[in-house]
Every structure is written in C-alpha cells, then in structure tokens.
Design a protein around this motif. Structure first.
Motif, PDB file in Angstrom:
ATOM      1  N   SER A 383      -1.619  -6.483  -6.634  1.00  0.00           N
ATOM      2  CA  SER A 383      -1.865  -5.964  -5.289  1.00  0.00           C
ATOM      3  C   SER A 383      -2.019  -7.113  -4.298  1.00  0.00           C
ATOM      4  CB  SER A 383      -3.120  -5.090  -5.288  1.00  0.00           C
ATOM      5  OG  SER A 383      -3.352  -4.540  -4.020  1.00  0.00           O
ATOM      6  N   GLY A 384      -1.129  -7.171  -3.308  1.00  0.00           N
ATOM      7  CA  GLY A 384      -1.233  -8.190  -2.266  1.00  0.00           C
ATOM      8  C   GLY A 384      -1.182  -9.613  -2.793  1.00  0.00           C
ATOM      9  N   GLY A 385      -0.438  -9.818  -3.886  1.00  0.00           N
ATOM     10  CA  GLY A 385      -0.322 -11.158  -4.459  1.00  0.00           C
ATOM     11  C   GLY A 385      -1.409 -11.486  -5.469  1.00  0.00           C
ATOM     12  N   TYR A 386      -2.361 -10.612  -5.662  1.00  0.00           N
ATOM     13  CA  TYR A 386      -3.440 -10.818  -6.633  1.00  0.00           C
ATOM     14  C   TYR A 386      -3.180  -9.995  -7.900  1.00  0.00           C
ATOM     15  CZ  TYR A 386      -6.206 -12.775  -2.784  1.00  0.00           C
ATOM     16  OH  TYR A 386      -6.663 -13.534  -1.728  1.00  0.00           O
ATOM     17  N   ARG A 387      -3.665 -10.501  -9.027  1.00  0.00           N
ATOM     18  CA  ARG A 387      -3.628  -9.758 -10.281  1.00  0.00           C
ATOM     19  C   ARG A 387      -5.036  -9.229 -10.538  1.00  0.00           C
ATOM     20  NH1 ARG A 387      -2.818 -12.864 -14.516  1.00  0.00           N
ATOM     21  NH2 ARG A 387      -1.204 -11.803 -15.689  1.00  0.00           N
ATOM     22  N   VAL A 388      -5.173  -7.924 -10.579  1.00  0.00           N
ATOM     23  CA  VAL A 388      -6.490  -7.288 -10.701  1.00  0.00           C
ATOM     24  C   VAL A 388      -6.531  -6.442 -11.965  1.00  0.00           C
ATOM     25  CG1 VAL A 388      -8.140  -5.719  -9.599  1.00  0.00           C
ATOM     26  CG2 VAL A 388      -6.718  -7.236  -8.182  1.00  0.00           C
ATOM     27  N   GLY A 389      -7.593  -6.552 -12.727  1.00  0.00           N
ATOM     28  CA  GLY A 389      -7.784  -5.718 -13.907  1.00  0.00           C
ATOM     29  C   GLY A 389      -8.518  -4.440 -13.530  1.00  0.00           C
ATOM     30  N   ALA A 390      -7.899  -3.303 -13.834  1.00  0.00           N
ATOM     31  CA  ALA A 390      -8.526  -2.025 -13.470  1.00  0.00           C
ATOM     32  C   ALA A 390      -9.904  -1.878 -14.107  1.00  0.00           C
ATOM     33  CB  ALA A 390      -7.632  -0.869 -13.896  1.00  0.00           C
ATOM     34  N   GLY A 391     -10.075  -2.411 -15.304  1.00  0.00           N
ATOM     35  CA  GLY A 391     -11.334  -2.236 -16.031  1.00  0.00           C
ATOM     36  C   GLY A 391     -12.534  -2.790 -15.302  1.00  0.00           C
ATOM     37  N   GLU A 392     -12.375  -3.942 -14.631  1.00  0.00           N
ATOM     38  CA  GLU A 392     -13.548  -4.503 -13.961  1.00  0.00           C
ATOM     39  C   GLU A 392     -13.894  -3.714 -12.703  1.00  0.00           C
ATOM     40  OE1 GLU A 392     -13.117  -8.543 -12.676  1.00  0.00           O
ATOM     41  OE2 GLU A 392     -10.976  -8.334 -12.279  1.00  0.00           O
ATOM     42  N   GLY A 410      -2.986   1.454 -10.223  1.00  0.00           N
ATOM     43  CA  GLY A 410      -2.230   0.857  -9.131  1.00  0.00           C
ATOM     44  C   GLY A 410      -1.062   1.769  -8.783  1.00  0.00           C
ATOM     45  N   LEU A 411      -1.027   2.281  -7.565  1.00  0.00           N
ATOM     46  CA  LEU A 411       0.057   3.160  -7.115  1.00  0.00           C
ATOM     47  C   LEU A 411       0.986   2.382  -6.188  1.00  0.00           C
ATOM     48  CD1 LEU A 411      -1.850   6.511  -6.458  1.00  0.00           C
ATOM     49  CD2 LEU A 411      -0.678   5.740  -8.533  1.00  0.00           C
ATOM     50  N   PRO A 412       2.265   2.723  -6.179  1.00  0.00           N
ATOM     51  CA  PRO A 412       3.222   1.973  -5.352  1.00  0.00           C
ATOM     52  C   PRO A 412       2.806   1.933  -3.884  1.00  0.00           C
ATOM     53  CG  PRO A 412       4.356   3.485  -6.835  1.00  0.00           C
ATOM     54  CD  PRO A 412       2.907   3.820  -6.922  1.00  0.00           C
ATOM     55  N   ASP A 413       2.986   0.749  -3.267  1.00  0.00           N
ATOM     56  CA  ASP A 413       2.621   0.568  -1.873  1.00  0.00           C
ATOM     57  C   ASP A 413       3.633  -0.371  -1.231  1.00  0.00           C
ATOM     58  OD1 ASP A 413       0.005   0.829   0.095  1.00  0.00           O
ATOM     59  OD2 ASP A 413       1.045  -1.086   0.346  1.00  0.00           O
ATOM     60  N   ASP A 414       4.220   0.041  -0.095  1.00  0.00           N
ATOM     61  CA  ASP A 414       5.267  -0.752   0.550  1.00  0.00           C
ATOM     62  C   ASP A 414       4.764  -2.113   0.996  1.00  0.00           C
ATOM     63  OD1 ASP A 414       7.067   1.280   0.170  1.00  0.00           O
ATOM     64  OD2 ASP A 414       6.794   2.152   2.176  1.00  0.00           O
ATOM     65  N   ASP A 415       3.507  -2.201   1.372  1.00  0.00           N
ATOM     66  CA  ASP A 415       2.957  -3.456   1.889  1.00  0.00           C
ATOM     67  C   ASP A 415       2.367  -4.327   0.788  1.00  0.00           C
ATOM     68  OD1 ASP A 415       1.991  -5.378   3.748  1.00  0.00           O
ATOM     69  OD2 ASP A 415       0.030  -4.416   3.702  1.00  0.00           O
ATOM     70  N   LEU A 416       1.543  -3.730  -0.075  1.00  0.00           N
ATOM     71  CA  LEU A 416       0.796  -4.492  -1.078  1.00  0.00           C
ATOM     72  C   LEU A 416       1.523  -4.619  -2.409  1.00  0.00           C
ATOM     73  CD1 LEU A 416      -2.678  -2.847  -0.407  1.00  0.00           C
ATOM     74  CD2 LEU A 416      -1.975  -5.156   0.277  1.00  0.00           C
ATOM     75  N   GLY A 417       2.574  -3.864  -2.613  1.00  0.00           N
ATOM     76  CA  GLY A 417       3.217  -3.810  -3.924  1.00  0.00           C
ATOM     77  C   GLY A 417       2.588  -2.700  -4.747  1.00  0.00           C
ATOM     78  N   GLN A 418       1.303  -2.826  -5.006  1.00  0.00           N
ATOM     79  CA  GLN A 418       0.514  -1.759  -5.620  1.00  0.00           C
ATOM     80  C   GLN A 418      -0.801  -1.619  -4.863  1.00  0.00           C
ATOM     81  OE1 GLN A 418       0.529  -3.082  -9.881  1.00  0.00           O
ATOM     82  NE2 GLN A 418       1.295  -1.028 -10.299  1.00  0.00           N
ATOM     83  N   ARG A 419      -1.225  -0.386  -4.674  1.00  0.00           N
ATOM     84  CA  ARG A 419      -2.473  -0.080  -3.982  1.00  0.00           C
ATOM     85  C   ARG A 419      -3.509   0.349  -5.020  1.00  0.00           C
ATOM     86  NH1 ARG A 419      -0.490   3.631  -1.760  1.00  0.00           N
ATOM     87  NH2 ARG A 419      -1.498   5.579  -2.357  1.00  0.00           N
ATOM     88  N   VAL A 448     -13.392  -9.217  -2.559  1.00  0.00           N
ATOM     89  CA  VAL A 448     -12.998  -8.162  -1.631  1.00  0.00           C
ATOM     90  C   VAL A 448     -11.618  -7.607  -1.960  1.00  0.00           C
ATOM     91  CG1 VAL A 448     -12.483  -7.660   0.786  1.00  0.00           C
ATOM     92  CG2 VAL A 448     -14.466  -9.037   0.219  1.00  0.00           C
ATOM     93  N   HIS A 449     -10.695  -8.471  -2.435  1.00  0.00           N
ATOM     94  CA  HIS A 449      -9.337  -7.982  -2.710  1.00  0.00           C
ATOM     95  C   HIS A 449      -9.280  -7.025  -3.904  1.00  0.00           C
ATOM     96  CE1 HIS A 449      -9.399 -11.549  -5.485  1.00  0.00           C
ATOM     97  NE2 HIS A 449      -8.704 -10.736  -6.243  1.00  0.00           N
ATOM     98  N   LYS A 450     -10.386  -6.904  -4.666  1.00  0.00           N
ATOM     99  CA  LYS A 450     -10.418  -6.006  -5.818  1.00  0.00           C
ATOM    100  C   LYS A 450     -10.938  -4.609  -5.464  1.00  0.00           C
ATOM    101  CE  LYS A 450     -11.023  -9.814  -9.093  1.00  0.00           C
ATOM    102  NZ  LYS A 450     -11.886 -10.432 -10.126  1.00  0.00           N
ATOM    103  N   ARG A 451     -11.299  -4.414  -4.204  1.00  0.00           N
ATOM    104  CA  ARG A 451     -11.848  -3.106  -3.813  1.00  0.00           C
ATOM    105  C   ARG A 451     -10.737  -2.044  -3.821  1.00  0.00           C
ATOM    106  NH1 ARG A 451     -10.175  -5.614   0.603  1.00  0.00           N
ATOM    107  NH2 ARG A 451      -9.477  -4.445   2.454  1.00  0.00           N
ATOM    108  N   PRO A 452     -11.050  -0.805  -4.145  1.00  0.00           N
ATOM    109  CA  PRO A 452     -10.051   0.265  -4.013  1.00  0.00           C
ATOM    110  C   PRO A 452      -9.670   0.453  -2.548  1.00  0.00           C
ATOM    111  CG  PRO A 452     -11.935   0.991  -5.331  1.00  0.00           C
ATOM    112  CD  PRO A 452     -12.325  -0.299  -4.685  1.00  0.00           C
TER     113      PRO A 452
END
Length: 475
Positions: A383-392, A410-419, A448-452
């Motif tokens: 998401s937005g260039g970051y790799r985030v683990g859903a578990g955390e 992570g759902l498809p997002d035109d801006d972030l890649g995945q939302r 902050v970038h890991k927030r839903p």
C-alpha cells in the motif's frame, strides 16, 4: 536408557513397563484413566489387527478408541490418516481417495465403503514389535484446504521425535508434568503435541473432552495447551483462570493470541503465556521458552535444531531489525517429507538450497525473536509503496475494547495499489464515529501508513470448516 533403543513412544517401552515403570493414570480421556500397561496391551492388540496394512483412516474424535487406534498403528508401523469427525461428504471422499486408506480403524462414518476394523478397549496383547525405521511415515495429516482441496502432509516418525524433543527442551517438559487440554485429535496441536508428546516425555495427559474454563481449572495440571479462543474464554471466567495460577506453563498456539488476552492471562494467573508457531508441514519451529522472555505478539526463537531466515519477493535477504517483513523460510529435522501425491506442490515448497517456504510473513529482531504477521497469499499488503502485514494491524485492532473479531485485507486501489480495509465484528453497539476511532487507534499503535483506510462493520467473518477466516471472500 536401561531398556534398549528409545522408541517414538518412549514411555510405552514394553521392557520398561514390564519391569514396573507403569503409571496408573498415564492418559485420561472421556473420564477414563488408562495406565501405561492398559495402553500398551490394548494398543498392541490393535497393532495385531492392522499390522499388514500400509495406511488406515481413523475418525479422530477425542475418545479412548482414537488413542488406542493411533498408538496401535504406531506400534505396528502403519501410517495413520486422522479424519476430522465433522468432515463433510466431499472432504471425506477426497481424504480417503487421496490417502489410499485401506480401512477404517475404530468407529466409521455412516455408510462407510471401506472395511471397518474394530478397536476393542479391553483386548490385550503382549506381542512385541521392532521399532520401525525413523524415516517411515507415521501420519498423513490433511491441511485445512484454504487454497484448494486439502493436501496430505507426510510426517515421519523421526521428524515427530525431533519435534517433540525440541519442545521438551524449550518448555522444560518432563515426566513430572501433567498436560491438560481439550483440543481436537486430528491435527498437530492436539494429536502430535497433545497425545504423542506425553507418551514420549512420560508425563500424564488429561484430555478434558471440550476445552472449557471449568474443565481446565478442575484438571489441576502443570502444563496447559489452548488456542486463542480457549484462552479468551478462560479470562472471561476469572475464578477458573485463577485456578490455573498453580500451573507451570500455559501454552497458546494455532493462531495469534490477542494482546489483551495475553495481558489478562498474566494478570489473573500470575504468569505470561508461552506462544509458539508452527504448521502441519513443520510442526513447531518457534517458541518462547519456559526460562526466557515472553513478549505479547511475538512467538519467540527457533527451537533446537531449527534455523530461520526472511526473504523478499526477489529472494533477497530481509534485515532482522524487528520491523522489516519478509517471507519466512525454515529448516530443521521436524520438517515434513512432502505432500502425498503432489510432487509439483512439494517441489515448489522448497528453495533450491533446501529451505522450506512456510508461506507466512514475519519480522525477526536482532535478538532472534519472531513476529508472524500473516500469510503471503492474503496478508502481505502493498500500500502506497509500503509492505504491511495484515496480522499486525489485526493485533492492534483487537486491542480496542469495541472489537470482538477482525480480518484485515488489501483491496485494489487506483492510487495506493492496495487499500488497507478492516472487516470488524463489533462488541456491542456501534457509534457513528466507530470506524474513525479504530483508524486513529491503529495510527497511534503502529506507523501511520499501517492504519486502515476503511473500516467495515460486519455481523460475522466467513470461515471454513476448520474455523479459519476465508479472506478471499471479503471485498
């Protein structure tokens, strides 16, 4: 050891039992206590009936019959195919056809097409069998099938022995212990750790039938096994939880233990639970130790004989800084031999230099502590260039008092890649600003970038027959 070579089920060594090394309540299940002599005599009688078979199916309910069937097969060197007692018709048909099981041992489902070999609880035989080769397959365990039909995991006797000995070392598990649990007997946790562990270590086993807080409290064990759901129910019953303060070790596994449950267990029992990580293919490879640090949300360090590493999508090493995440790979003597009848899936599971790809995403800190953040296939969110683990993110959300259950995808997002989207089962009524409150909660707990970016409140999460959340149905 004075009685010759050590068998897989060391405490049932016939020479040792005959020489008086018995235990009147070695295994208690269905409220029935079996001595080592009872187990050995009845299971050897089972062994005589199945000794010429290669592979048999056992409808693995938590019963005396299941215990004797499994032990009898291990004595005779016959491979066991444990079958969940609540299997649906399609799952049952697949397991039997794929495994090539030749018969049912003990009770069988209605309308069973295979021959049925009875298990007689009061039969006795004192015939002796040579210990089978360590490389011989002991079990074919079927995975939960989250990504297709269940696959048969082939576990050897030697792998099981190595895995159990590593846990005995990590948990200071000895013959003086009494293990208590009420877990199913058709997977690694309840069957191999929970039944074969005591029979190898020599400790008593009390199987409570169902893992209720009251049953755990009344069993007066020193060592307890439970999944997070069990421990969540225990902390909701403070009286039963406090009764466990006399235990030596509380072990949680099979899924991440929510941090609030970890903290409540520590508050009520006076001890932090031990968390560990494993899978059908590897048994337990990571654990916090009886004599070591217990950190909520972390599953400890490699057990004896295990090495681990992290790799990114390109196969490059990921730093062990406690934050960077990568695909977890392991090697060790308890790793399985392969998937039955699946040479391509087996080959794809190993790297060229012999490490098993767990399919899980993890972080490792400088001290070697591991944190599991989810499955690569559904839990690694870019998401937005970051790799985030859903578990955390899920762990952080479960720390909010208004959250009962959660699944992050992570759902498809035109801006972030995945939302990053959180599907939440709320605890009680939901206010208008509940979603924003949860987003802020995560932003305060994590980067902050890991927030839903979105919170969706749902009445329930989709689960398969094993109770695992089916994230691919969320969207």
């Amino acid at each position: 050891m004075p009685y010759g070579p050590s068998p897989l089920l060391r405490s049932l060594n016939p020479l040792a039992v005959a020489a008086g090394d018995d235990l009147p309540d070695a295994v208690t299940v269905e409220g029935v206590a079996l001595s080592r002599g009872d187990l050995l005599g009845a299971a050897t009688s089972v062994a005589e009936r199945v000794a010429r078979a290669e592979r048999v199916a056992v409808l693995a309910a938590p019963t005396v019959s299941t215990v004797l069937a499994v032990v009898g097969c291990l004595i005779a060197g016959v491979t066991v195919v444990p079958v969940p007692p609540d299997s649906g018709a399609a799952e049952l048909e697949h397991i039997l056809a794929d495994s090539g099981a030749q018969a049912w041992l003990g009770p069988a489902p209605d309308g069973a097409a295979l021959p049925v070999v009875p298990v007689r609880k009061h039969a006795r035989s004192w015939h002796t069998y040579p210990e089978p080769d360590a490389a011989a397959p002991a079990f074919v365990l079927y995975t939960s099938g989250t990504t297709g039909p269940p696959k048969g995991v082939v576990l050897s006797r030697g792998a099981i022995a190595a895995g159990l000995d590593a846990l005995a070392d990590a948990w200071s598990w000895t013959a003086k212990d009494t293990l208590v649990h009420g877990l199913p007997l058709f997977h690694v946790h309840g069957l191999i750790l929970g039944l074969l562990g005591p029979l190898r270590v020599g400790s008593r086993l009390v199987h409570t039938g169902k893992p209720t807080p009251r049953a755990y409290a009344q069993a007066e064990g020193t060592l307890y096994f439970g999944v997070p759901t069990v421990w969540s129910r225990v902390v909701e019953d403070p009286e039963s939880a406090r009764a466990l303060s006399k235990a030596r070790l509380l072990v949680s596994g099979s899924a991440p233990l929510p941090v609030p449950v970890f903290e409540k267990l520590r508050e009520l029992t006076g001890q932090a639970p031990v968390e560990r990580y494993g899978m059908s293919e590897t048994m337990i490879t990571l654990s916090t130790r009886a004599d070591g640090e217990r950190r909520p949300g972390w599953v400890g360090t490699p057990v004896r004989g295990v090495r681990t590493r992290l790799r990114d999508e390109s196969g490059e090493p990921v730093p062990h800084d406690g934050e960077s995440i990568g695909g977890l790979q392991v090697t060790g003597p308890m790793v399985f031999d392969g998937y039955l009848n699946r040479p391509e899936a087996t080959a794809a599971s190993w790297t060229e230099d012999g490490w098993f790809r767990t399919g899980d995403v993890a972080a490792i800190d400088a001290a070697g502590f591991h944190r599991i953040v989810g499955r690569e296939s559904v839990d690694l969110i870019k998401s937005g260039g970051y790799r985030v683990g859903a578990g955390e993110v899920e762990t952080a959300l479960l720390g909010h008092p208004g959250v009962a259950e959660v699944a992050v995808v992570g759902l498809p997002d035109d801006d972030l890649g995945q939302r990053i989207v959180a599907f939440v089962v709320a605890r009680g009524e939901v206010s208008e600003g509940f979603g924003a409150e949860l987003i802020d909660h995560v932003a305060r707990q994590l980067s902050v970038h890991k927030r839903p970016r979105e919170v969706r409140v749902v009445p329930a999460l989709p689960r398969n027959a094993m109770g695992k959340v089916q994230k691919k149905l969320l969207g």
